[in-house]
Design a protein around this motif. Structure first.
Motif, PDB file in Angstrom:
ATOM      1  N   ALA A   2       0.764  -1.309  -0.068  1.00 41.66           N
ATOM      2  CA  ALA A   2       0.107  -0.133  -0.033  1.00 41.66           C
ATOM      3  C   ALA A   2       0.896   1.211   0.058  1.00 41.66           C
ATOM      4  O   ALA A   2       0.701   2.306  -0.574  1.00 41.66           O
ATOM      5  CB  ALA A   2      -0.921   0.095   1.311  1.00 41.66           C
ATOM      6  N   ILE A   3       2.023   1.352   0.740  1.00 41.91           N
ATOM      7  CA  ILE A   3       2.834   2.434   0.985  1.00 41.91           C
ATOM      8  C   ILE A   3       3.528   2.597  -0.443  1.00 41.91           C
ATOM      9  O   ILE A   3       3.735   3.912  -0.792  1.00 41.91           O
ATOM     10  CB  ILE A   3       3.856   2.305   2.062  1.00 41.91           C
ATOM     11  N   PHE A   4       3.843   1.597  -1.252  1.00 45.04           N
ATOM     12  CA  PHE A   4       4.511   1.454  -2.565  1.00 45.04           C
ATOM     13  C   PHE A   4       3.435   2.319  -3.467  1.00 45.04           C
ATOM     14  O   PHE A   4       4.023   3.084  -4.343  1.00 45.04           O
ATOM     15  CB  PHE A   4       4.944   0.129  -3.035  1.00 45.04           C
ATOM     16  N   MET A   5       2.316   1.802  -3.509  1.00 49.99           N
ATOM     17  CA  MET A   5       1.206   2.552  -4.459  1.00 49.99           C
ATOM     18  C   MET A   5       0.998   3.947  -4.246  1.00 49.99           C
ATOM     19  O   MET A   5       1.135   4.860  -4.921  1.00 49.99           O
ATOM     20  CB  MET A   5      -0.177   1.657  -4.325  1.00 49.99           C
ATOM     21  N   ILE A   6       1.041   4.209  -2.716  1.00 51.20           N
ATOM     22  CA  ILE A   6       0.758   5.836  -2.540  1.00 51.20           C
ATOM     23  C   ILE A   6       1.832   6.562  -3.104  1.00 51.20           C
ATOM     24  O   ILE A   6       1.966   7.560  -3.652  1.00 51.20           O
ATOM     25  CB  ILE A   6       0.686   5.934  -1.001  1.00 51.20           C
ATOM     26  N   LEU A   7       3.376   6.123  -2.768  1.00 55.05           N
ATOM     27  CA  LEU A   7       4.401   6.591  -3.172  1.00 55.05           C
ATOM     28  C   LEU A   7       4.373   6.888  -4.910  1.00 55.05           C
ATOM     29  O   LEU A   7       4.690   7.770  -5.422  1.00 55.05           O
ATOM     30  CB  LEU A   7       5.571   6.188  -2.869  1.00 55.05           C
ATOM     31  N   LEU A   8       3.927   5.714  -5.766  1.00 55.16           N
ATOM     32  CA  LEU A   8       3.748   5.506  -6.942  1.00 55.16           C
ATOM     33  C   LEU A   8       2.836   6.820  -7.367  1.00 55.16           C
ATOM     34  O   LEU A   8       3.016   7.731  -8.366  1.00 55.16           O
ATOM     35  CB  LEU A   8       3.502   4.212  -7.294  1.00 55.16           C
ATOM     36  N   TYR A   9       1.456   6.694  -6.757  1.00 58.08           N
ATOM     37  CA  TYR A   9       0.746   7.857  -7.290  1.00 58.08           C
ATOM     38  C   TYR A   9       1.352   9.187  -6.924  1.00 58.08           C
ATOM     39  O   TYR A   9       0.958  10.427  -7.616  1.00 58.08           O
ATOM     40  CB  TYR A   9      -0.709   7.874  -6.442  1.00 58.08           C
ATOM     41  N   ILE A  15       4.855  14.249 -11.715  1.00 65.08           N
ATOM     42  CA  ILE A  15       5.308  14.093 -13.149  1.00 65.08           C
ATOM     43  C   ILE A  15       4.223  14.893 -13.925  1.00 65.08           C
ATOM     44  O   ILE A  15       4.584  15.587 -14.802  1.00 65.08           O
ATOM     45  CB  ILE A  15       5.501  12.774 -13.511  1.00 65.08           C
ATOM     46  N   ALA A  16       2.982  14.487 -13.786  1.00 66.85           N
ATOM     47  CA  ALA A  16       1.759  15.073 -14.501  1.00 66.85           C
ATOM     48  C   ALA A  16       1.564  16.735 -14.295  1.00 66.85           C
ATOM     49  O   ALA A  16       1.674  17.374 -15.071  1.00 66.85           O
ATOM     50  CB  ALA A  16       0.531  14.547 -13.895  1.00 66.85           C
ATOM     51  N   TYR A  17       1.904  16.968 -12.997  1.00 69.74           N
ATOM     52  CA  TYR A  17       2.120  18.531 -12.464  1.00 69.74           C
ATOM     53  C   TYR A  17       3.032  19.250 -13.356  1.00 69.74           C
ATOM     54  O   TYR A  17       2.956  20.252 -13.988  1.00 69.74           O
ATOM     55  CB  TYR A  17       2.187  18.715 -11.141  1.00 69.74           C
ATOM     56  N   VAL A  18       4.192  18.743 -13.483  1.00 68.37           N
ATOM     57  CA  VAL A  18       5.302  19.135 -14.288  1.00 68.37           C
ATOM     58  C   VAL A  18       5.195  19.088 -15.622  1.00 68.37           C
ATOM     59  O   VAL A  18       5.377  20.123 -16.349  1.00 68.37           O
ATOM     60  CB  VAL A  18       6.725  18.596 -14.031  1.00 68.37           C
ATOM     61  N   VAL A  19       4.638  18.141 -16.222  1.00 67.07           N
ATOM     62  CA  VAL A  19       4.560  18.169 -17.674  1.00 67.07           C
ATOM     63  C   VAL A  19       3.401  19.162 -17.944  1.00 67.07           C
ATOM     64  O   VAL A  19       3.494  19.897 -19.051  1.00 67.07           O
ATOM     65  CB  VAL A  19       3.906  16.710 -18.051  1.00 67.07           C
TER      66      VAL A  19
END
Length: 505
Positions: A2-9, A15-19
């Motif tokens: 769950a922690i991994f998925m949170i970090l991935l999101y 990345i989406a914000y920067v793009v």
């Protein structure tokens, strides 16, 4: 998991914000109908910087290409839409008349994680105003008189070191030699420490002085990110300076302060003023405020910027002046005679007051600063939306960087005939009186000009006067003509140094 998925999101969201931000920003000037060039996806209009172009080349090229096209050019400073000013009247508004709307520089700084970035040059807002008021008393004419003997004493040592070097080999690389001189001067005036870099090129202060300017903590892409998203970079706890440089200056300042306080040492120098502010001694500002209480980190940041800005800019200016005089022996003979006349008038004593009796040397320094503008661009940031007077189409939005291409103005033939020719007569009193002061800005202009201007001029004048009195400088086969500029430096600097033939007189 769950922690991994949170970090991935979180990563994907970042990345989406920067793009999205990149895409929106890259079409900004086109949507406003303002003249601009299509930006690079990552580097904006800074393409080639550090590779095919020096920092000065960028501003010079865009100024030459677009001058006269409007009050400002739509520019992308890395990926930030910026106003690249072209009109002297607008430049004067930004720097002087409407200064309160453009007090900030907008550079990345993060004093909490990187104490050296809390320096006067980088900080903004009320923090900048308070710090400027605190430090202004350090750079009065009275303080310069106190420091003058320190500068002349180190310059006498410089003459001896250079004479010995020229005796062994008359062909001398002057840029590094001059940097060692100014390192010793600033080290003594700012820290009260004998750096000894004139006699020892590998002295610790010289090593870290060079490293602080030449070695970047990050590469070009990371620096582009930090300049494009300064607040986000601060939130990510990013730093500007290499860690060993930060720790070196923190240690040196702490040890210096502790020694002076323990032994009650006073030298009437920059460090004394900072210690007074740290210890809550009341110092009246020019506005009548009681200015007190600097932290050790703030002291270190101000001492660091005084050191870095003071040694590099002055040594570079002296090097370029000697380079031009080596190619113009008549000018060199004329200024040498002026220096000799000054010494004779003052009974062979060089004092702070006697500098006024060398007007031609002053013209040579001014012309050097015009032709070789060490700081090629001035940066400001709009604090509110600003409509250019008389041009309602042109709006500088709140938070937008403002770029003032000083190097372009200094090389504009409309203001300086034959701008690429070294001509000290450009600064003859009658011509200076005819020219708007905004057309000459080697130290900036307005309330946020260079606070150390007096010191820089004094150090440069003393250095050149004593060198030209004792040595003749001429070109040799190793002299690079024309000079090529260092493409990695944010200051204008020669790529291969300045090698001249030096003859003791």
């Amino acid at each position: 998991m769950a922690i991994f998925m949170i970090l991935l999101y979180i990563l994907l969201a970042l990345i989406a914000y920067v793009v999205i931000s990149f895409r929106k920003r890259s079409s900004y000037w086109k949507s406003q109908g303002i003249t601009n060039e299509e930006p690079h996806p990552l580097l904006g209009n800074m393409v080639g910087l550090g590779k095919s172009k020096s920092f000065g080349d960028v501003w010079q090229e865009y100024y030459e290409k677009f001058k006269g096209s409007g009050p400002f050019l739509g520019f992308y400073f890395f990926h930030r839409p910026s106003a690249f000013l072209l009109d002297p009247a607008l430049i004067k508004n930004v720097l002087i008349k409407d200064f309160n709307k453009f007090t900030d520089r907008g550079f990345f700084h993060n004093p909490k994680d990187d104490p050296l970035s809390g320096q006067l040059f980088l900080i903004d807002g009320n923090k900048w105003r308070r710090m400027r008021n605190k430090l202004s008393p350090t750079f009065t004419s009275g303080k310069m008189r106190f420091m003058f003997p320190i500068v002349t004493q180190i310059c006498e040592e410089f003459v001896e070191v250079l004479a010995k070097a020229a005796e062994e080999n008359p062909v001398v690389e002057m840029r590094e030699m001059l940097a060692r001189f100014t390192t010793d001067v600033i080290g003594s005036c700012a820290f009260g420490i004998e750096c000894n870099s004139l006699k020892n090129p590998n002295a610790i202060f010289r090593v870290y002085g060079r490293k602080g300017l030449e070695e970047q903590r990050h590469g070009r892409l990371v620096m582009a990110f930090m300049n494009s998203f300064p607040e986000l970079s601060k939130a990510l706890k990013m730093k500007l300076f290499p860690e060993d440089v930060i720790q070196f200056f923190l240690r040196i300042v702490r040890e210096t302060v502790e020694y002076r306080e323990k032994n009650n040492v006073r030298r009437n120098d920059f460090m004394d003023m900072l210690i007074d502010l740290k210890n809550k001694k009341l110092i009246k500002s020019e506005h009548g405020d009681d200015l007190t209480n600097l932290t050790m980190e703030e002291i270190t940041a101000q001492a660091h910027v005084f050191f870095n800005a003071g040694f590099e800019t002055s040594s570079t200016t002296m090097g370029f002046a000697l380079y031009e005089l080596a190619q113009n022996q008549e000018m060199q003979d004329r200024v040498r005679q002026e220096i000799r006349d000054m010494y004779e008038k003052w009974e062979n004593k060089f004092s702070y007051e006697s500098m006024k009796d060398m007007p031609y040397l002053e013209q040579i320094i001014a012309e050097t600063l015009r032709m070789y503008t060490v700081v090629p661009v001035l940066n400001r940031q709009a604090l509110e939306d600003y409509v250019v007077p008389g041009n309602p189409k042109y709006v500088i939005k709140k938070g937008m960087p403002v770029l003032i291409p000083v190097v372009g103005i200094h090389h504009d033939e409309r203001y300086y005939p034959e701008p690429h020719k070294f001509n000290p007569d450009n600064f003859a009193p009658e011509l200076v009186a005819q020219r708007d002061s905004i057309l000459y800005m080697p130290f900036g202009e307005g309330p946020r000009n260079c606070i150390g201007m007096r010191f820089g001029k004094m150090q440069t004048t003393v250095g050149l006067a004593m060198l030209l009195k004792n040595f003749k400088f001429s070109v040799c086969s190793e002299t690079q003509i024309p000079l090529q500029y260092d493409k990695k430096s944010f200051l204008i600097s020669s790529e291969r140094g300045i090698t001249l033939r030096v003859t003791r007189i």
